[in-house]
Design a protein around this motif. Structure first.
Motif, PDB file in Angstrom:
ATOM      1  N   ALA A  79      28.060  44.065  40.670  1.00 12.31           N
ATOM      2  CA  ALA A  79      29.664  43.741  40.434  1.00 12.31           C
ATOM      3  C   ALA A  79      30.082  45.303  40.096  1.00 12.31           C
ATOM      4  O   ALA A  79      29.315  46.093  39.213  1.00 12.31           O
ATOM      5  CB  ALA A  79      29.431  42.797  38.764  1.00 12.31           C
ATOM      6  N   SER A  80      31.143  45.493  40.290  1.00 15.44           N
ATOM      7  CA  SER A  80      31.896  46.849  39.995  1.00 15.44           C
ATOM      8  C   SER A  80      32.070  46.839  38.505  1.00 15.44           C
ATOM      9  O   SER A  80      31.878  45.978  37.518  1.00 15.44           O
ATOM     10  CB  SER A  80      33.336  46.936  40.730  1.00 15.44           C
ATOM     11  OG  SER A  80      34.273  45.943  40.063  1.00 15.44           O
ATOM     12  N   GLU A  81      32.568  47.802  38.031  1.00 13.58           N
ATOM     13  CA  GLU A  81      32.774  48.303  36.538  1.00 13.58           C
ATOM     14  C   GLU A  81      33.621  47.513  36.115  1.00 13.58           C
ATOM     15  O   GLU A  81      33.670  46.999  34.734  1.00 13.58           O
ATOM     16  CB  GLU A  81      32.781  49.914  36.286  1.00 13.58           C
ATOM     17  CG  GLU A  81      31.893  50.691  36.438  1.00 13.58           C
ATOM     18  CD  GLU A  81      31.978  51.931  36.054  1.00 13.58           C
ATOM     19  OE1 GLU A  81      32.874  52.418  35.205  1.00 13.58           O
ATOM     20  OE2 GLU A  81      31.285  53.046  36.575  1.00 13.58           O
ATOM     21  N   SER A  82      34.751  47.410  36.832  1.00 12.04           N
ATOM     22  CA  SER A  82      36.008  46.547  36.187  1.00 12.04           C
ATOM     23  C   SER A  82      35.419  45.266  36.001  1.00 12.04           C
ATOM     24  O   SER A  82      36.188  44.440  35.102  1.00 12.04           O
ATOM     25  CB  SER A  82      37.204  46.987  37.125  1.00 12.04           C
ATOM     26  OG  SER A  82      36.980  46.400  38.242  1.00 12.04           O
ATOM     27  N   VAL A  83      34.981  44.622  36.883  1.00 11.91           N
ATOM     28  CA  VAL A  83      34.503  43.277  36.824  1.00 11.91           C
ATOM     29  C   VAL A  83      33.388  43.052  35.710  1.00 11.91           C
ATOM     30  O   VAL A  83      33.675  42.089  35.024  1.00 11.91           O
ATOM     31  CB  VAL A  83      33.923  42.610  38.415  1.00 11.91           C
ATOM     32  CG1 VAL A  83      33.231  41.299  38.255  1.00 11.91           C
ATOM     33  CG2 VAL A  83      34.976  42.811  39.349  1.00 11.91           C
ATOM     34  N   VAL A  84      32.607  43.795  35.649  1.00 13.39           N
ATOM     35  CA  VAL A  84      31.568  43.953  34.596  1.00 13.39           C
ATOM     36  C   VAL A  84      32.153  44.032  33.127  1.00 13.39           C
ATOM     37  O   VAL A  84      31.943  43.412  32.114  1.00 13.39           O
ATOM     38  CB  VAL A  84      30.425  44.907  34.677  1.00 13.39           C
ATOM     39  CG1 VAL A  84      29.715  45.217  33.190  1.00 13.39           C
ATOM     40  CG2 VAL A  84      29.668  44.656  35.680  1.00 13.39           C
ATOM     41  N   GLU A  85      33.418  44.809  33.093  1.00 10.22           N
ATOM     42  CA  GLU A  85      34.136  44.832  31.671  1.00 10.22           C
ATOM     43  C   GLU A  85      34.990  43.509  31.456  1.00 10.22           C
ATOM     44  O   GLU A  85      34.803  43.081  30.232  1.00 10.22           O
ATOM     45  CB  GLU A  85      35.132  46.028  31.990  1.00 10.22           C
ATOM     46  CG  GLU A  85      35.944  46.188  30.729  1.00 10.22           C
ATOM     47  CD  GLU A  85      35.146  46.785  29.458  1.00 10.22           C
ATOM     48  OE1 GLU A  85      35.752  46.825  28.445  1.00 10.22           O
ATOM     49  OE2 GLU A  85      34.039  47.177  29.556  1.00 10.22           O
ATOM     50  N   VAL A  86      35.382  43.055  32.681  1.00 11.01           N
ATOM     51  CA  VAL A  86      36.047  41.683  32.314  1.00 11.01           C
ATOM     52  C   VAL A  86      35.047  40.589  31.920  1.00 11.01           C
ATOM     53  O   VAL A  86      35.196  39.833  30.723  1.00 11.01           O
ATOM     54  CB  VAL A  86      36.830  40.998  33.680  1.00 11.01           C
ATOM     55  CG1 VAL A  86      37.368  39.648  33.590  1.00 11.01           C
ATOM     56  CG2 VAL A  86      37.916  42.209  34.069  1.00 11.01           C
TER      57      VAL A  86
END
Length: 99
Positions: A79-86
């Motif tokens: 998962a990309s950083e933005s997806v992991v953050e969500v």
């Protein structure tokens, strides 16, 4: 969003490409459910997903619930950083299996 699949003996991997928004999430949910009909272990490769909406999160939760009901596994990888953050902000990182 596009999805292609890779299958091994006991696992099916769905490779997701593009944004998972309200328009794309029904397709993702459908592909996850179809994957569980073929195989008890489903891996969702989200390497090429820059964005996921709340509707996309619902599709992931349905995948997790389906795995549990079938005695299978549902794993999210790359998962990309933005997806992991969500996932982190919503607390879903604790509910979903994310590597």
């Amino acid at each position: 969003m596009t999805i292609d699949e890779t299958r091994s003996a006991d696992k099916l991997q769905l490779n997701v490409h593009g944004k998972v928004d309200a328009n794309a999430s029904p397709e993702l949910q459908n592909e996850i459910l179809k994957a569980f009909q073929k195989c008890p272990s489903v891996i969702l490769n989200m390497q090429d997903v820059p964005y996921i909406s709340s509707a996309g999160l619902r599709a992931l939760l349905i995948g997790q619930k389906t795995a549990g009901s079938k005695g299978g596994k549902f794993l999210i990888i790359n998962a990309s950083e933005s997806v992991v953050e969500v996932l982190r902000v919503t607390g879903l990182q604790k509910v979903l299996s994310v590597q």
